[in-house]
Design a protein around this motif. Structure first.
Motif, short mmCIF file in Angstrom:
data_model
loop_
_atom_site.label_atom_id
_atom_site.label_comp_id
_atom_site.label_asym_id
_atom_site.label_seq_id
_atom_site.Cartn_x
_atom_site.Cartn_y
_atom_site.Cartn_z
N TRP A 1 5.97 2.96 0.96
CA TRP A 1 5.16 1.71 0.72
C TRP A 1 5.18 0.85 2.09
CZ3 TRP A 1 3.04 2.01 -3.73
CH2 TRP A 1 3.49 2.81 -4.71
N GLN A 2 4.07 0.40 2.26
CA GLN A 2 3.67 -0.35 3.39
C GLN A 2 3.33 -1.70 2.85
OE1 GLN A 2 0.61 0.20 6.10
NE2 GLN A 2 1.84 0.28 7.73
N ILE B 1 1.69 5.15 1.08
CA ILE B 1 1.27 5.61 2.17
C ILE B 1 2.08 7.28 1.85
CG2 ILE B 1 1.79 6.06 4.82
CD1 ILE B 1 0.23 3.84 4.21
N THR C 1 3.12 -5.87 9.08
CA THR C 1 3.30 -4.70 8.60
C THR C 1 4.80 -4.19 8.47
OG1 THR C 1 2.72 -2.92 9.98
CG2 THR C 1 0.78 -3.91 8.71
N LYS C 2 5.13 -3.50 7.54
CA LYS C 2 6.46 -3.00 7.53
C LYS C 2 6.48 -2.05 6.55
CE LYS C 2 11.41 -4.12 7.44
NZ LYS C 2 12.33 -5.00 7.26
N PHE C 3 7.07 -0.64 6.72
CA PHE C 3 7.04 0.17 5.88
C PHE C 3 8.66 0.83 5.18
CE2 PHE C 3 7.70 5.06 5.43
CZ PHE C 3 6.72 5.35 4.71
N SER D 1 10.38 3.60 3.44
CA SER D 1 10.28 5.17 3.03
C SER D 1 10.95 5.17 1.76
CB SER D 1 11.06 5.67 4.29
OG SER D 1 11.23 7.03 3.84
N ARG E 1 1.90 -5.18 3.69
CA ARG E 1 0.72 -5.48 4.47
C ARG E 1 0.37 -7.16 4.27
NH1 ARG E 1 -3.49 -0.33 4.36
NH2 ARG E 1 -2.18 0.90 5.30
N GLN F 1 0.82 -1.22 -0.01
CA GLN F 1 -0.13 0.15 0.00
C GLN F 1 0.83 1.31 0.04
OE1 GLN F 1 -3.35 -0.09 0.07
NE2 GLN F 1 -3.30 2.12 -0.28
N THR G 1 5.56 11.64 5.72
CA THR G 1 5.87 10.28 5.39
C THR G 1 5.44 9.74 3.90
OG1 THR G 1 5.44 9.86 7.57
CG2 THR G 1 5.39 8.04 5.87
N ALA H 1 10.10 -3.02 -1.05
CA ALA H 1 8.95 -3.58 -0.30
C ALA H 1 8.43 -4.93 -1.06
CB ALA H 1 7.84 -2.52 -0.39
#
Length: 177
Positions: free
Chosen positions: A31-32, A23, A38-40, A42, A34, A21, A28, A56
């Motif tokens: 990409w996250q 973001i 979850t893990k973001f 940047s 899911r 997803q 910020t 990601a």
């Protein structure tokens, strides 16, 4: 594996796999992932969404390849279910038809990957032939059908996940090029 197109201002449109997803807020951008948590990722100081999408996607690929396929089937009956029948079996359902004796059936929900579940009705008997033995035989048949369909569902879910992993690998190679 489903992909969707995301257009970002000042960048080429990107194909993004499900499970990732975008973001974007004041502070910020990234990409996250899911999937199994979850893990973001940047975009970083370079503000490069393609690079963070690549990272990601690698994470998503790792998670999909190392975790078993999710099987979202109920394992126990809903607390609202008023009968003692196992998960996926409902009844007995009495059907009335004009000019005929009422009949009793059990309904069995047979899960299928990628499509709606199938409902199989198992005849128990008419109001004249219904017995506890016939009910127990129909219940045994329903349990066997449900168990077989659940096993097939798990195999199909694992196969679909393997295909998604292959698609994701191909996508990641194209993204890296």
């Amino acid at each position: 594996m489903n992909f969707r197109t995301i257009s970002l201002p000042g960048h080429k449109a990107l194909q993004v796999p499900q499970g990732i997803q975008r973001i974007d807020s004041k502070s910020t951008h990234g990409w996250q992932v899911r999937y199994a948590g979850t893990k973001f990722f940047s975009d970083g100081p370079a503000a490069n969404p393609r690079d963070s999408l690549q990272r990601a996607t690698k994470e998503l690929l790792t998670r999909m390849a190392t975790t078993p396929a999710p099987v979202p089937l109920r394992q126990k009956a809903s607390p609202r279910k008023h009968s003692a029948l196992p998960v996926g079996i409902f009844g007995p359902i009495v059907r009335y038809r004009p000019g005929r004796a009422a009949v009793a059936e059990l309904s069995v929900l047979l899960p299928r990957v990628g499509s709606s579940p199938k409902i199989k009705n198992i005849y128990i008997g008419s109001e004249n032939t219904y017995t506890i033995e016939r009910y127990q035989a129909a219940l045994a048949k329903g349990l066997a059908l449900r168990a077989q369909a659940t096993e097939q569902y798990e195999r199909d879910a694992a196969k679909a996940q393997r295909q998604s992993v292959k698609q994701l690998r191909t996508y990641l190679q194209a993204l890296q090029a």
